[in-house]
Motif scaffolding. Structure first.
Motif, PDB file in Angstrom:
ATOM      1  N   ARG A  98      -0.367   3.443   4.844  1.00 35.46           N
ATOM      2  CA  ARG A  98       0.633   3.803   5.859  1.00 35.46           C
ATOM      3  C   ARG A  98       2.053   3.511   5.381  1.00 35.46           C
ATOM      4  O   ARG A  98       3.012   4.120   5.858  1.00 35.46           O
ATOM      5  CB  ARG A  98       0.356   3.044   7.161  1.00 35.46           C
ATOM      6  N   SER A  99       2.186   2.577   4.441  1.00 34.81           N
ATOM      7  CA  SER A  99       3.511   2.229   3.913  1.00 34.81           C
ATOM      8  C   SER A  99       3.976   3.211   2.849  1.00 34.81           C
ATOM      9  O   SER A  99       5.187   3.387   2.646  1.00 34.81           O
ATOM     10  CB  SER A  99       3.484   0.809   3.326  1.00 34.81           C
ATOM     11  N   PHE A 100       3.029   3.843   2.145  1.00 33.48           N
ATOM     12  CA  PHE A 100       3.377   4.778   1.063  1.00 33.48           C
ATOM     13  C   PHE A 100       2.685   6.111   1.346  1.00 33.48           C
ATOM     14  O   PHE A 100       1.662   6.443   0.756  1.00 33.48           O
ATOM     15  CB  PHE A 100       2.947   4.215  -0.292  1.00 33.48           C
ATOM     16  N   LEU A 101       3.261   6.863   2.271  1.00 38.24           N
ATOM     17  CA  LEU A 101       2.653   8.120   2.715  1.00 38.24           C
ATOM     18  C   LEU A 101       2.707   9.182   1.630  1.00 38.24           C
ATOM     19  O   LEU A 101       3.729   9.348   0.956  1.00 38.24           O
ATOM     20  CB  LEU A 101       3.355   8.634   3.967  1.00 38.24           C
ATOM     21  N   SER A 102       1.611   9.906   1.477  1.00 42.12           N
ATOM     22  CA  SER A 102       1.607  11.038   0.538  1.00 42.12           C
ATOM     23  C   SER A 102       2.574  12.113   0.986  1.00 42.12           C
ATOM     24  O   SER A 102       3.240  12.748   0.176  1.00 42.12           O
ATOM     25  CB  SER A 102       0.189  11.625   0.454  1.00 42.12           C
ATOM     26  N   PRO A 107       0.625  12.041   9.061  1.00 44.74           N
ATOM     27  CA  PRO A 107       0.142  10.651   9.133  1.00 44.74           C
ATOM     28  C   PRO A 107      -0.851  10.342   8.028  1.00 44.74           C
ATOM     29  O   PRO A 107      -1.463  11.230   7.436  1.00 44.74           O
ATOM     30  CB  PRO A 107      -0.529  10.590  10.515  1.00 44.74           C
ATOM     31  N   ALA A 108      -1.017   9.061   7.752  1.00 41.36           N
ATOM     32  CA  ALA A 108      -1.955   8.623   6.723  1.00 41.36           C
ATOM     33  C   ALA A 108      -3.391   8.934   7.130  1.00 41.36           C
ATOM     34  O   ALA A 108      -3.743   8.844   8.301  1.00 41.36           O
ATOM     35  CB  ALA A 108      -1.797   7.126   6.488  1.00 41.36           C
ATOM     36  N   ASP A 109      -4.194   9.295   6.159  1.00 43.65           N
ATOM     37  CA  ASP A 109      -5.626   9.533   6.393  1.00 43.65           C
ATOM     38  C   ASP A 109      -6.369   8.244   6.050  1.00 43.65           C
ATOM     39  O   ASP A 109      -6.973   8.109   4.985  1.00 43.65           O
ATOM     40  CB  ASP A 109      -6.099  10.700   5.528  1.00 43.65           C
ATOM     41  N   VAL A 110      -6.319   7.281   6.964  1.00 46.82           N
ATOM     42  CA  VAL A 110      -6.854   5.950   6.704  1.00 46.82           C
ATOM     43  C   VAL A 110      -8.356   5.989   6.436  1.00 46.82           C
ATOM     44  O   VAL A 110      -8.857   5.343   5.509  1.00 46.82           O
ATOM     45  CB  VAL A 110      -6.534   5.001   7.884  1.00 46.82           C
ATOM     46  N   ASP A 111      -9.083   6.747   7.243  1.00 48.28           N
ATOM     47  CA  ASP A 111     -10.535   6.800   7.073  1.00 48.28           C
ATOM     48  C   ASP A 111     -10.915   7.339   5.697  1.00 48.28           C
ATOM     49  O   ASP A 111     -11.851   6.855   5.059  1.00 48.28           O
ATOM     50  CB  ASP A 111     -11.177   7.652   8.174  1.00 48.28           C
ATOM     51  N   ARG A 112     -10.196   8.348   5.246  1.00 44.12           N
ATOM     52  CA  ARG A 112     -10.484   8.917   3.920  1.00 44.12           C
ATOM     53  C   ARG A 112     -10.171   7.901   2.816  1.00 44.12           C
ATOM     54  O   ARG A 112     -10.901   7.810   1.817  1.00 44.12           O
ATOM     55  CB  ARG A 112      -9.657  10.189   3.731  1.00 44.12           C
TER      56      ARG A 112
END
Length: 562
Positions: free
Chosen positions: A277-281, A286-291
């Motif tokens: 979440r701090s270094f978003l692609s 939004p970040a894909d945390v689950d992936r």
């Protein structure tokens, strides 16, 4: 929550390389070279922190990088051996086997496989919300405690003393008593590397201060013949590449490792979510945390199969990739290729690296993860949450570290429950000249209306506060002069009602009816609270037409009964 991104269910391999263009290559190569220069000493030091040979840290870095590049989503995230989780699992493994014994690496491999499996399951079942289990004060306290543990565990090597047994405070006491026996050469190397790394970091995070320090310390050892003066070195590093294998341990030991694996997996989830979440692609998505859980889980699984230990996302290394021009996971893969080449062709370069230099690197890591600014901010803005920081850090320092982490997670959950349910009964007053009813307070110009009591609760109504709410409402009714004939419950803050709370409402509605007080509910906005009214049959004791969209509407409709 955890499902930050709708495309987490897609399964293409090397998704993190999607969109790669040829003109991205120079940036990825520069970022990869910088990452390798920083990762080589860091991975060696972290392996030593866990009681492993330095090359095992390289195995963990290569496996973590490959696993994440194949299955993760974030373009910058660097995955490998991490100093946050290493002290925790090393402490847990030490209860089952002695570091250096044949069982120790086998147990570490099994642990990595279990952690990887839990992370992969967390991805498949969309459990990204688990990353929110640790509140910021608990996380800050957790890192402070881990920092103290790392500092104390590395000081013996820097001082040139034997590492004492026992808990952290006992070890610290032993070291203080033996300070007079410290080796001046190891002391100079350890604190010299620490100062060099800190200085380079202050100038620019891109400068590989740790690598420069290791090279300088190694030259000093060779030129000054310091091995004969008590300076311990890494020694021969086998120029062999890891081969996949499955740990040969008994079933009951797998079972015994499961609780430690779950604890490590929760910490990895928290750090992975924070990193991605701090270094978003893509700043617009939004970040894909689950992936990314899947990627880190795959990295840990591969790490276990290739003879290493659990891996984690690294915020500092990820920041390096992002800040030095990295565009895709090719940067991390290039860094892993450099590490692989070092293992295959340059392992002899590492044999004269002094242990004290690696411990100096870890001293810097330990000092960097203490978030002094946040601790001061929490102290100034929320003293009770500052006590949570202190309690978490103390648990990790005083108790065996894995128990301390478990206590920290429990404190975070208890804090969340307390913060969610500590809502107190609020009395509302009418704002003159308007249709607004507002919570009473010194900053509100309002007035009560004779014969009407308006109360609310800005928290879920549950077994934790149901009795206090019930008795508080009856107290308001009993204390009012004249006695209210209409009670309006302003329910905008009540997002949930459990069974115990529903029974309390049943009793309250019945008691008010018997006392001649009409009850209305206003602003019952939560879908879960509305469903609870149906499920718990609260409409059996409260007429449906006594539920209103606003307090003013309730007063206008039923105020004549007051």
């Amino acid at each position: 929550m955890g499902q930050d991104h709708p495309t987490g269910a897609n399964w293409p391999i090397f998704r993190s390389l999607r969109g790669f263009r040829l003109n991205d290559l120079p940036g990825d190569l520069i970022a990869g070279l910088t990452l390798a220069a920083i990762a080589i000493p860091a991975q060696m030091a972290t392996a030593r922190l866990g009681g492993f040979a330095p090359q095992i840290g390289f195995f963990a870095f290569m496996a973590g990088t490959l696993g994440f590049a194949m299955f993760g989503a974030n373009r910058f995230l660097s995955c490998g051996a991490d100093s946050t989780i290493t002290p925790i699992f090393a402490s847990g493994l030490a209860l089952m086997a002695t570091a250096g014994s044949p069982d120790y690496p086998a147990l570490a491999m099994a642990l990595a496989i279990l952690v990887g499996a839990i992370m992969i399951a967390g991805s498949l079942f969309k459990l990204g919300w688990i990353a929110n289990l640790l509140s910021t004060p608990v996380t800050v306290g957790f890192l402070a405690g881990i920092s103290v543990h790392i500092l104390v565990s590395q000081l013996p090597g820097v001082l040139g003393l034997a590492a004492p047994d026992g808990l952290t405070l006992h070890q610290l006491g032993v070291l203080v008593r033996e300070l007079g026996q410290a080796n001046p050469y190891t002391l100079a190397i350890g604190f010299g590397v620490l100062a060099l790394v800190a200085g380079c970091e202050k100038i620019s995070a891109r400068i590989p201060g740790a690598l420069i320090g290791l090279v300088a310390a190694t030259i000093a050892v060779i030129v000054g013949h310091l091995e004969s003066k008590g300076v311990r070195v890494v020694g021969a590093v086998p120029a062999t590449l890891p081969m996949p294998s499955f740990p040969d341990i008994a079933l009951e030991r797998w079972v015994k490792l499961s609780s430690l694996a779950l604890l490590i997996a929760v910490v990895v989830m928290v750090q992975t979510a924070a990193t991605t979440r701090s270094f978003l692609s893509d700043p617009d998505r939004p970040a894909d945390v689950d992936r990314d859980f899947l990627g880190v889980g795959a990295g840990s699984l591969l790490s276990g199969l290739f003879g290493a230990f659990p891996v984690d996302a690294s915020p500092p290394s990820t920041g390096i990739v992002s800040e030095t021009g990295g565009r895709t996971q090719l940067a991390c893969l290039f860094a892993a290729a450099i590490v692989l080449a070092l293992l295959a062709f340059g392992a002899t370069l590492l044999q004269h690296v002094p242990d004290a230099a690696l411990e100096g690197v870890l001293l810097f890591v330990a000092l960097r993860i203490i978030r002094i600014t946040q601790i001061v901010m929490i102290f100034r803005q929320s003293f009770y949450e500052f006590l949570l920081v202190v309690a978490t850090a103390a648990a990790i320092i005083v108790l065996p570290i894995e128990q301390g982490v478990a206590v920290g997670i429990a404190l975070s959950l208890l804090h969340g429950i307390w913060a969610t349910t500590r809502g107190r009964l609020v009395e509302f007053v009418h704002v003159p000249g308007t249709t607004i009813w507002w919570p009473a307070g010194s900053h509100v110009t309002g007035e009560p209306k004779p014969g009407i009591a308006v109360v609310g609760l800005h928290a879920p109504l549950s077994f934790l506060n149901a009795e206090a709410f019930h008795s508080g409402v009856l107290k308001v009714i009993g204390a009012a002069m004249p006695k209210p004939r209409l009670l309006v419950i302003e329910a905008s803050g009540v997002v949930e009602i459990d069974f115990t709370a529903a029974q309390a409402l049943h009793d309250l509605f019945r008691e008010c009816r018997e006392a001649g007080v009409t009850v209305a509910v206003a602003r019952l906005e939560s879908a879960r609270a509305m469903a609870a009214f149906e499920r718990f049959r609260l409409y059996d004791v409260l007429p449906r037409d006594h539920v209103f969209h606003s307090v003013d509407e309730a007063v206008r409709a039923l105020g004549g009964e007051a």
